[in-house]
Scaffold this active site. Structure first.
Site, short mmCIF file in Angstrom:
data_model
loop_
_atom_site.label_atom_id
_atom_site.label_comp_id
_atom_site.label_asym_id
_atom_site.label_seq_id
_atom_site.Cartn_x
_atom_site.Cartn_y
_atom_site.Cartn_z
N ASP A 165 1.47 16.07 113.57
CA ASP A 165 0.51 16.70 112.67
C ASP A 165 1.09 16.92 111.28
OD1 ASP A 165 -1.43 16.83 114.68
OD2 ASP A 165 -0.73 18.78 115.38
N ASP A 220 -3.82 29.07 116.04
CA ASP A 220 -2.76 29.13 115.02
C ASP A 220 -3.33 29.14 113.61
OD1 ASP A 220 -0.53 29.47 116.50
OD2 ASP A 220 0.07 27.37 116.54
N ARG A 230 4.19 33.35 114.41
CA ARG A 230 3.40 32.77 113.32
C ARG A 230 3.35 33.66 112.07
NH1 ARG A 230 4.48 28.35 115.34
NH2 ARG A 230 2.90 27.11 116.41
N SER A 259 1.90 18.76 123.34
CA SER A 259 2.16 19.62 122.20
C SER A 259 3.01 20.79 122.68
CB SER A 259 0.84 20.11 121.61
OG SER A 259 1.07 21.02 120.56
#
Length: 271
Positions: free
Chosen positions: A13, A122, A93, A170
């Site tokens: 990504d 996310d 995050r 992932s």
């Protein structure tokens, strides 16, 4: 030309995002990877990929100690969990977003970019912090261009971006947890293959004899294992090894996403 700082991991990504930002958004890309315990191999992968793709500048930011002492510690005290598993990705995050903001402000960037799709949680974790703590714009190329993973792979090949596709899943990892999703794991009817787990032994391979462990706490924070005092980050690593050797820490769950979808995820967490 405007500068944009891309939260970069070196995976599909974010690697694709470098070229998308340059070609579709006409910006100068600066990449930044925040180390919250992904491991030396992953950090080297990010640095090597950034060098190959060729953005103007790349930052590697060591935030492991801060993550352990300011985020994981609070999570332990609060017994922070979500639908049965301790928070790990969600804890990291906000810290990653803050570190990216610092890079953007240092570089005089006008925006921060990320590689999140429009399906997961996310995107909200990143953007809530960025919008609340800065005046920077947010660019999400994968979401905004509505690219599928297959389309990303085709674009990467077209642009000569060489990626390792051996792992079809992932994976998100930090010192406090490791989550795996994607591929055939999206179908809950499929049994997770053993090779997705790197931190834990299966019940068949785990230690045959029970292992007793004593963990000492002060003010809600673990400070010692079996009488040996150590910094929290070292304690987590040691406890993680003990747990994994004894087949402890696997969670198989279908996670709710904020936009209304569900996702099958497999976790390894401590405590």
């Amino acid at each position: 030309m405007d500068k944009v700082v891309l939260a970069f991991s070196g995976g599909l990504d974010t690697s694709v995002c470098v070229k998308l930002l340059e070609e579709k958004y006409d910006v100068e890309v600066i990449t930044a990877c925040v180390d919250v315990g992904q491991g030396e191999e992953e950090m080297e992968k990010a640095e090597n990929m950034a060098a190959k793709i060729g953005p103007g500048k790349h930052y590697t930011i060591d935030a492991k100690e801060e993550f352990a002492n300011e985020y994981v510690a609070r999570g332990i005290k609060a017994n922070a969990e979500y639908e049965g598993y301790p928070l790990s990705t969600a804890l990291a995050r906000p810290l990653i977003a803050q570190k990216i903001i610092e890079v953007a402000e240092k570089e005089g960037a006008t925006a921060i970019a990320h590689g999140c799709t429009g399906k997961g949680n996310d995107q909200f974790r990143f953007e809530a912090v960025i919008l609340a703590m800065s005046d920077l714009d947010v660019i999400a190329p994968i979401r905004e261009l509505n690219l599928t993973r297959t389309e990303e792979q085709a674009y990467a090949e077209e642009k000569g971006i060489k990626l390792n596709y051996d792992k079809i899943y992932s994976i998100d990892e930090n010192i406090w947890g490791r989550s795996i999703e994607g591929g055939n794991l999206e179908d809950p009817a499929n049994e997770p293959p053993e090779d997705i787990y790197e931190w834990t032994k299966s019940w068949e391979e785990a230690n045959d004899e029970p292992q007793k462990v004593t963990i000492e706490f002060e003010e809600g924070i673990p400070v010692a294992i079996d009488g040996e005092m150590m910094p929290l980050i070292e304690l987590i690593e040691k406890a993680n090894k003990i747990a994994g050797d004894n087949g402890i820490g696997r969670v198989d769950t279908i996670e709710n996403r904020m936009i209304g979808l569900k996702s099958t995820r497999h976790w390894k967490n401590l405590f």
